[in-house]
Design an enzyme around this catalytic site. Sequence first.
Site, PDB file in Angstrom:
ATOM      1  N   HIS A 201      -1.574   5.079   7.748  1.00 33.30           N
ATOM      2  CA  HIS A 201      -1.878   4.884   6.271  1.00 33.30           C
ATOM      3  C   HIS A 201      -2.458   6.345   5.766  1.00 33.30           C
ATOM      4  O   HIS A 201      -2.501   7.168   6.711  1.00 33.30           O
ATOM      5  CB  HIS A 201      -3.130   3.866   6.177  1.00 33.30           C
ATOM      6  CG  HIS A 201      -2.844   2.629   6.954  1.00 33.30           C
ATOM      7  ND1 HIS A 201      -2.823   2.369   8.195  1.00 33.30           N
ATOM      8  CD2 HIS A 201      -2.098   1.654   6.480  1.00 33.30           C
ATOM      9  CE1 HIS A 201      -2.408   1.190   8.350  1.00 33.30           C
ATOM     10  NE2 HIS A 201      -1.777   0.638   7.442  1.00 33.30           N
ATOM     11  N   HIS A 210       5.770   0.781   7.292  1.00 36.18           N
ATOM     12  CA  HIS A 210       5.316  -0.373   6.919  1.00 36.18           C
ATOM     13  C   HIS A 210       6.916  -1.109   6.645  1.00 36.18           C
ATOM     14  O   HIS A 210       7.206  -2.364   7.017  1.00 36.18           O
ATOM     15  CB  HIS A 210       4.508  -1.017   6.090  1.00 36.18           C
ATOM     16  CG  HIS A 210       3.279  -0.599   6.267  1.00 36.18           C
ATOM     17  ND1 HIS A 210       2.559   0.661   6.050  1.00 36.18           N
ATOM     18  CD2 HIS A 210       2.083  -1.203   6.827  1.00 36.18           C
ATOM     19  CE1 HIS A 210       1.265   0.669   6.542  1.00 36.18           C
ATOM     20  NE2 HIS A 210       1.242  -0.629   7.076  1.00 36.18           N
ATOM     21  N   HIS A 329      -2.137  -2.363  -3.021  1.00 36.53           N
ATOM     22  CA  HIS A 329      -2.038  -2.752  -1.670  1.00 36.53           C
ATOM     23  C   HIS A 329      -3.515  -2.824  -1.234  1.00 36.53           C
ATOM     24  O   HIS A 329      -3.470  -4.108  -0.654  1.00 36.53           O
ATOM     25  CB  HIS A 329      -1.383  -1.331  -0.990  1.00 36.53           C
ATOM     26  CG  HIS A 329      -1.692  -1.343   0.425  1.00 36.53           C
ATOM     27  ND1 HIS A 329      -2.614  -0.500   1.098  1.00 36.53           N
ATOM     28  CD2 HIS A 329      -1.318  -2.215   1.464  1.00 36.53           C
ATOM     29  CE1 HIS A 329      -2.622  -0.809   2.499  1.00 36.53           C
ATOM     30  NE2 HIS A 329      -1.750  -1.952   2.690  1.00 36.53           N
ATOM     31  N   HIS A 333      -5.656  -6.521   0.457  1.00 35.64           N
ATOM     32  CA  HIS A 333      -6.050  -6.764   1.735  1.00 35.64           C
ATOM     33  C   HIS A 333      -7.438  -7.316   1.490  1.00 35.64           C
ATOM     34  O   HIS A 333      -8.053  -8.068   2.133  1.00 35.64           O
ATOM     35  CB  HIS A 333      -6.109  -5.404   2.384  1.00 35.64           C
ATOM     36  CG  HIS A 333      -5.048  -5.028   3.376  1.00 35.64           C
ATOM     37  ND1 HIS A 333      -4.564  -5.645   4.479  1.00 35.64           N
ATOM     38  CD2 HIS A 333      -3.762  -4.349   2.825  1.00 35.64           C
ATOM     39  CE1 HIS A 333      -3.255  -5.246   4.841  1.00 35.64           C
ATOM     40  NE2 HIS A 333      -2.889  -4.293   3.977  1.00 35.64           N
ATOM     41  N   PHE A 350      -7.651  -3.359   9.679  1.00 37.95           N
ATOM     42  CA  PHE A 350      -6.270  -3.109  10.023  1.00 37.95           C
ATOM     43  C   PHE A 350      -5.959  -3.735  11.513  1.00 37.95           C
ATOM     44  O   PHE A 350      -4.890  -3.983  11.519  1.00 37.95           O
ATOM     45  CB  PHE A 350      -6.186  -1.747  10.357  1.00 37.95           C
ATOM     46  CG  PHE A 350      -6.001  -0.857   9.211  1.00 37.95           C
ATOM     47  CD1 PHE A 350      -5.427  -1.293   8.216  1.00 37.95           C
ATOM     48  CD2 PHE A 350      -6.552   0.776   8.908  1.00 37.95           C
ATOM     49  CE1 PHE A 350      -5.019  -0.507   7.051  1.00 37.95           C
ATOM     50  CE2 PHE A 350      -6.239   1.414   7.832  1.00 37.95           C
ATOM     51  CZ  PHE A 350      -5.687   0.851   6.666  1.00 37.95           C
ATOM     52  N   HIS A 363       3.120  -7.055   2.453  1.00 39.29           N
ATOM     53  CA  HIS A 363       3.636  -5.746   2.582  1.00 39.29           C
ATOM     54  C   HIS A 363       5.199  -5.784   2.298  1.00 39.29           C
ATOM     55  O   HIS A 363       6.080  -4.781   1.680  1.00 39.29           O
ATOM     56  CB  HIS A 363       3.574  -5.226   3.995  1.00 39.29           C
ATOM     57  CG  HIS A 363       2.641  -4.335   4.140  1.00 39.29           C
ATOM     58  ND1 HIS A 363       2.478  -3.110   3.858  1.00 39.29           N
ATOM     59  CD2 HIS A 363       1.227  -4.699   4.446  1.00 39.29           C
ATOM     60  CE1 HIS A 363       1.312  -2.578   4.001  1.00 39.29           C
ATOM     61  NE2 HIS A 363       0.326  -3.468   4.222  1.00 39.29           N
TER      62      HIS A 363
HETATM   63 CU1  C2O Z   1      -0.696  -1.055   7.375  1.00 36.52          CU
HETATM   64 CU2  C2O Z   1      -1.367  -2.985   4.495  1.00 36.52          CU
HETATM   65  O1  C2O Z   1      -1.815  -1.998   5.932  1.00 36.52           O
END
Ligand code: C2O
Length: 581
Positions: A201, A210, A329, A333, A350, A363
């Site tokens: 990240h 990802h 993003h 989360h 994470f 994702h």
């Molecule tokens: Cu690898 Cu949205 O996190």
Amino acid sequence: MASSVQSSCTFLLATNHRHSRPPPSSPHSLTPAGRHRRSHLFQVSCKQQNPPPPSSEGKVDRRNMLLGLGGLYGAANLIPTNPEAATASPIEPPEFKACGAARDVQSGDLLNINCCPPTSDKIVDFKLPPPPAKLRVRPPAHRVSKEYLAKFEEAIRRMKALDKSDPSDPRGFMQQANIHCAYCNGAHDQVGYKDLDLQVHNSWLFFPFHRWYLYFYERILGSLIDDPTFVLPFWNWDNPKGMQMPKIFDNSGSPLYDANRNQKNRPPAIIDLGFSGATEDLQVVVNNLTVMYSEMIRSVNSTLDFMGQPYKAGDAASPGMGSSERGSHVAAHVWVGDPRNKYSEDMGNFYSAGRDVLFYCHHANVDRMWSVWRTLKTDVPKDIKDPDYLNAAFLFYDENKQLVRVKVGDCLDHKKMGYEFEKVDTPWLNYKPTKKAAKAKILKIAAGAETVEALFPLNLKKITRVLVNKSAKGKADEVLVLENIETDTTKFIKFDVFVNDEDDGSVELDKAEYAGTFAQVPHKTKDKKGKSTISLRLTELYEDVDVADDDTVVVTLIPRSNGDDVTIGGIKIIASPPRSG
Ligand code: C2O
């Protein structure tokens, strides 16, 4: 199209140190002293040590507090253990045999979990199979068919069953979730640099990692139900129709369900991508569209602004997030993670995010945003040509339990990987916020605003207006630079930036005067101090507000959280720098 200003939700790492990678002619081993170990492992959880004071104007929603960005700091002994690595610059795939303990990235606490993958002696270089004649089409999760849902549920059910029948099967649900933990919570070191964590990240590896992760996840699910055409759905949070948690994930009898979610945000709650704290649904929706427009177009001044900062072999982890990673993003989360849990598990951390099937659906939309961005006709080049980017590599187990090595350069075009996305509207695409402030008022405000010299360095205790000189008269292609923003890294910090606005601290982001946001989530540093600089492109903002003949603008800085702990070294407007990454 002229474009860009800063993203509306900017999770900058406050200690975005410049890398100390030596010039190519100088081998790393000769210059270890100047290198630091700083692995900012962004995590989306973390107990907030200092909740922001409630504020009557533009409050930061409490769920923002769940977001943590942490770092583990160790001794700065970075002599490469593998001298070969000194000349190789792309990030190499981790050595699974060397995998170690995982840590909570804010507190540094050892996590009570072993997330290391099974090891394997045989690694195959992965070759993409030729794409099928008919590409697989990922559907938006809010409108999947019954038949599709049944398949998806069955595939996840079988994946979960593998956890019981053979916990070491790399295709199992927990094994798959642990991939994220190992690549993100410090379990893998960078090959050749045993004091540097590998982190996928907060850098240009974010999108490619990802994409590959989901690619194999999808293939495994497909093979478990014997359907090679299987695709993951995407959570269409950029479209008002998809701004709730997709209902298919909210049925407690379904294998897609996860009890570890913020109960307040179950349907029909609407996701707040800009952390705006707005309470009216309609306002949240328009704020979201503004956020999307900002992080995809208006805020993006260069390729790396969107993609994230360069991260190469020997670099400390987490050089900096791109606009999408730190914006929508992160928001999703945080919004889904469960505040009842110590580390906001599942989506809020994470190490645990992959235990919620919604993570892969989230994702899939992040992946879609990358692909949409690449089609936008803006003046920002869409591809990173640096071989150190293209040759960076990861390891995954494929659907046959074969360990494969994949390269970033092979995942740039998802159609070559055999899939595309069902077409849905992108209403944010032309979501130009409109001008709200009247010229006469601005002139009056300008007359009362103080100069940069008088105010800076500025401690952002209160809402501050400052008169800033433009680099050229009128609608020039310009960038607002906030320099040397010093922060207390143990605090959640957020402030918004408006240009020529008459209003102090509204929760509305959908106005032309909104230039962007700075935000920092709490994380550990040795001295609790962070320093960073942000640039907000003003070009498009000038199109929408009235700066016809002006040599100056009024910038309003609105602290939303812990302004006392922010000092901004300087502020200036300069001609827009080159855009290519
Ligand atoms: Cu690898 Cu949205 O996190």
